[in-house]
Every structure is written in structure tokens, then in C-alpha cells.
Scaffold this active site. Structure first.
Site, short mmCIF file in Angstrom:
data_model
loop_
_atom_site.label_atom_id
_atom_site.label_comp_id
_atom_site.label_asym_id
_atom_site.label_seq_id
_atom_site.Cartn_x
_atom_site.Cartn_y
_atom_site.Cartn_z
CE LYS A 119 -2.27 7.64 6.82
NZ LYS A 119 -3.12 6.49 6.89
CE LYS A 162 -3.42 2.85 0.82
NZ LYS A 162 -4.29 3.30 -0.27
P1 NAD Z 1 -11.60 9.40 8.19
O1 NAD Z 1 -10.83 10.35 9.03
O2 NAD Z 1 -12.69 9.89 7.30
O3 NAD Z 1 -12.27 8.26 9.14
C1 NAD Z 1 -11.63 7.68 10.26
C2 NAD Z 1 -12.67 7.44 11.33
O4 NAD Z 1 -12.04 6.77 12.43
C3 NAD Z 1 -13.28 8.73 11.90
O5 NAD Z 1 -14.69 8.68 11.78
C4 NAD Z 1 -12.80 8.75 13.36
O6 NAD Z 1 -13.74 9.33 14.23
C5 NAD Z 1 -12.61 7.28 13.62
N1 NAD Z 1 -11.72 7.01 14.75
C6 NAD Z 1 -10.48 7.51 14.99
N2 NAD Z 1 -9.98 7.00 16.12
C7 NAD Z 1 -10.92 6.17 16.62
C8 NAD Z 1 -11.00 5.35 17.78
N3 NAD Z 1 -10.00 5.31 18.68
N4 NAD Z 1 -12.12 4.63 17.99
C9 NAD Z 1 -13.14 4.67 17.10
N5 NAD Z 1 -13.13 5.43 15.96
C10 NAD Z 1 -12.03 6.16 15.75
O7 NAD Z 1 -10.51 8.58 7.35
P2 NAD Z 1 -10.76 7.71 6.02
O8 NAD Z 1 -10.62 8.57 4.83
O9 NAD Z 1 -11.98 6.86 6.19
O10 NAD Z 1 -9.43 6.79 6.06
C11 NAD Z 1 -9.27 5.71 6.98
C12 NAD Z 1 -8.00 4.96 6.60
O11 NAD Z 1 -8.11 4.48 5.25
C13 NAD Z 1 -6.72 5.83 6.65
O12 NAD Z 1 -5.66 5.06 7.14
C14 NAD Z 1 -6.51 6.21 5.19
O13 NAD Z 1 -5.15 6.47 4.91
C15 NAD Z 1 -7.02 4.96 4.49
N6 NAD Z 1 -7.50 5.17 3.10
C16 NAD Z 1 -8.32 6.21 2.80
C17 NAD Z 1 -8.76 6.39 1.49
C18 NAD Z 1 -9.67 7.54 1.09
O14 NAD Z 1 -9.83 7.76 -0.12
N7 NAD Z 1 -10.27 8.26 2.03
C19 NAD Z 1 -8.37 5.49 0.50
C20 NAD Z 1 -7.57 4.40 0.84
C21 NAD Z 1 -7.14 4.25 2.17
#
Ligand code: NAD
Length: 296
Positions: free
Chosen positions: A245, A170
Site C-alpha cells: 500500500k 512517511k
Molecule cells: P492493523 O490492520 O493491524 O490494524 C488496523 C485496525 O483498524 C484493525 O484492528 C481494524 O479492525 C481497525 N479498523 C479498520 N477499519 C476500521 C473502522 N472503520 N472502524 C474501526 N476500526 C477499524 O494495521 P496496523 O499494522 O496497526 O497499521 C495501521 C496503520 O499504521 C497503517 O496505515 C499502517 O500502514 C501504519 N503503520 C504500521 C506499522 C507496522 O509496523 N504495523 C508501522 C508504521 C505505520
């Protein structure tokens, strides 16, 4: 159909939960945001009151959290591993550092659980459509157990190797995506400034040697391709701070593997600058604002 605990209901976790429900699974969900929980409940999930509550009485726990520190907290600090029933399979789909992923695997194994790291690519569009690519690390047997769950959220399920190697795959992918985002922004702004209409640039380059999946599907120039967050005032999508990140993760992986990554380093510096300018919560496509702050 399976009982699944799902923790982290953000831009990615939200639509992933909806696809699991559509496939007939029962979902128990938790997030620090009540709004995110309520949204998932409206789609048919049951609200859990804590991380531990989400991990009890389920066969699988899926996590989709921002960074390694969140994964450590949720799994290891009196969280999922302390609460889950024997036989529960752990699937961490967050994109995090290899060291934390491997530490989570080791802790899960010591507690008697199967675990895979299963970060994804495909963005919010792929999460919505259930077409994500899952890059998985861990024992092959654990991957096979997780597969029926992953199938409800993704199309391309790949076992990349041992614990943490999903994260390595990734990070390599996202280093390239960050470089491609910056490269697309540079070419589009320069070409338009020199007099070629943006649509023409897009049409020609997207069928020429300069094309990339990023250029074609998430072009940072507003108005040239339908799926890009650039068309929607750079509303994420994939937040620029999450791209930074991942680029930082790529640079520590470059260091630990003694690999020269000059383009990765340039993309990391560019995204850092973008975020220092206050654009971290915008989509990754907002990198174009570094090249042309007035782009519309
Ligand atoms: P986001 O910030 O939209 O969602 C993360 C969620 O996790 C939030 O709702 C937050 O409140 C929750 N959270 C954080 N700490 C927590 C805890 N201790 N307990 C419970 N909930 C908790 O992020 P996202 O865009 O959904 O991305 C999530 C992961 O996926 C990241 O690692 C990101 O790099 C990866 N990712 C994102 C995308 C994208 O297009 N958004 C694509 C591929 C991978």
C-alpha cells in the site's frame, strides 16, 4: 491528564493505547474487532460502542487505521467530525494518501476542529516501547496542542509542514524501507548461496557501507538479528500488504511530482508479486521468499 478517543486497535494501535494509559490518560476505544477492544479494555481502556461514541466527551481523537478509505469513513461519513465536542483535537496516525489526508484536514477545519496528520515510523517494536517517530502535518498550533499526547507514544516528534506533509515524509521513508527490505533479501540470499555464512554476512554488512536501518534491525534472513519477524515465521510486525500500500502511495506521489523513482517502482513490483503469491498477511521481511522460496 487527557480524555482520549482511540479508533483502530491493531498491531500498532493496541500498544499505542497501552502507552497512553501508562502515561495516565483516560482512553475510550473502538475497533471493528471485538477481540481488539477486549484486549485494550484489559489494559484499562473503556469500550466505546461505535466510532461516534469514541469521539464524544473526549479532548483528543487518535486514529490508527489501515488505508485512506477507512480514514474517510471514520472521520467524514457521519463519524468523528459529526460527533466530537467543540475543541477536540484530531490526530490521524494512519499511513494514507496525501489527498485523503488533506481532505480530512479541510473537513475538520470546516467543522471547527484542529487536526494533524501524524503517521509514524518505528514499527510494532517502537509502538511497544513508546519510541515512535511522528511525522506531523498541519498548523503549527495544532501540532503543539497534540504534542503532550504524542509524547506518551513517541520519542521523535517532528512538524514537517502544512496539512498532508507528514504523509509525504512517511511515504518517502517507506519507499526507502521497501527498497531496503528487498535489497537486504537479495544480498543475504546471494551471499549465502555463494558460501558465506549468513551470520558473517550480517556482521560484516551491518558495519559496512551496505548497511541500512532495515538491514540491521529487520533483516529478512531468519536468525541473524534478534528483532526481526523473520525469526518468528514472518509473523507481523508490518504486513507485506501494508508495505505494498505504501509503495503504491509512493508511486502515485512520484507521478504527481514528476519524480523518477526506478528503485521505488522495482520494490513496488516485487511486493505486488509477493502478495499475488499469497504472502500479504506475513511481515514485510517475507519479501525474502521471492528471492528464495525455501528460506529457513
Ligand atoms: P492493523 O490492520 O493491524 O490494524 C488496523 C485496525 O483498524 C484493525 O484492528 C481494524 O479492525 C481497525 N479498523 C479498520 N477499519 C476500521 C473502522 N472503520 N472502524 C474501526 N476500526 C477499524 O494495521 P496496523 O499494522 O496497526 O497499521 C495501521 C496503520 O499504521 C497503517 O496505515 C499502517 O500502514 C501504519 N503503520 C504500521 C506499522 C507496522 O509496523 N504495523 C508501522 C508504521 C505505520
Amino acid at each position: 491528564m487527557a480524555q482520549i478517543g482511540f479508533i483502530g486497535l491493531g498491531n500498532m494501535g493496541g500498544p499505542m493505547v497501552r502507552n497512553l494509559i501508562k502515561a495516565g490518560h483516560s482512553l475510550k476505544v473502538f475497533d471493528l474487532s471485538e477481540e481488539a477492544i477486549n484486549f485494550a479494555v484489559q489494559s484499562g481502556a473503556t469500550a466505546a460502542s461505535s466510532v461516534k461514541d469514541a469521539a464524544v466527551g473526549v479532548e483528543f481523537v487518535v486514529t490508527m487505521l489501515p488505508v485512506g478509505a477507512n480514514v474517510k469513513e471514520v472521520f467524514m461519513d457521519d463519524g468523528v467530525l459529526a460527533a466530537a465536542d467543540p475543541g477536540t483535537v484530531m490526530i490521524d496516525s494512519s499511513t494514507i494518501d496525501v489527498e485523503t489526508a488533506q481532505a480530512a484536514h479541510a473537513a475538520a477545519k470546516a467543522a471547527g476542529f484542529d487536526m494533524i496528520d501524524a503517521p509514524v515510523s518505528g514499527g510494532v517494536t517502537g509502538a511497544d516501547a513508546g519510541t515512535l517517530t511522528f511525522m506531523c502535518g498541519g498548523e503549527k498550533g495544532s501540532f503543539e496542542k497534540a504534542k503532550p499526547i504524542l509524547e506518551a507514544m513517541g520519542k521523535n516528534l517532528v512538524h514537517c509542514g502544512d496539512a498532508g506533509l507528514g504523509q509525504v515524509t512517511k511515504i518517502c521513508n517507506n519507499m526507502l524501507a521497501g527498497i531496503n527490505a528487498l535489497a537486504a533479501a537479495e544480498a543475504m540470499v546471494m551471499g549465502e548461496r555463494l558460501g558465506v555464512p549468513r551470520e558473517t554476512l550480517y556482521n560484516v554488512i551491518s558495519t559496512s557501507t551496505g548497511n541500512s536501518l532495515y538491514f540491521e534491525n529487520f533483516n529478512p534472513m531468519p536468525g541473524v538479528c534478534s528483532g526481526s519477524a523473520a525469526n518468528n515465521n514472518f509473523k507481523p510486525g508490518f504486513m507485506a500488504k501494508l508495505m505494498l500500500k505504501d509503495l503504491r502511495l509512493s508511486q502515485s506521489a512520484a507521478q504527481s511530482s514528476s519524480t523518477a523513482t526506478p528503485l521505488g517502482a522495482a520494490a513496488t513490483a516485487a511486493f505486488q508479486h509477493l502478495i499475488e503469491n499469497g504472502f500479504g498477511d506475513l511481515d514485510t521481511t517475507s519479501i525474502i521468499k521471492l528471492i528464495d522460496p525455501d528460506v529457513k
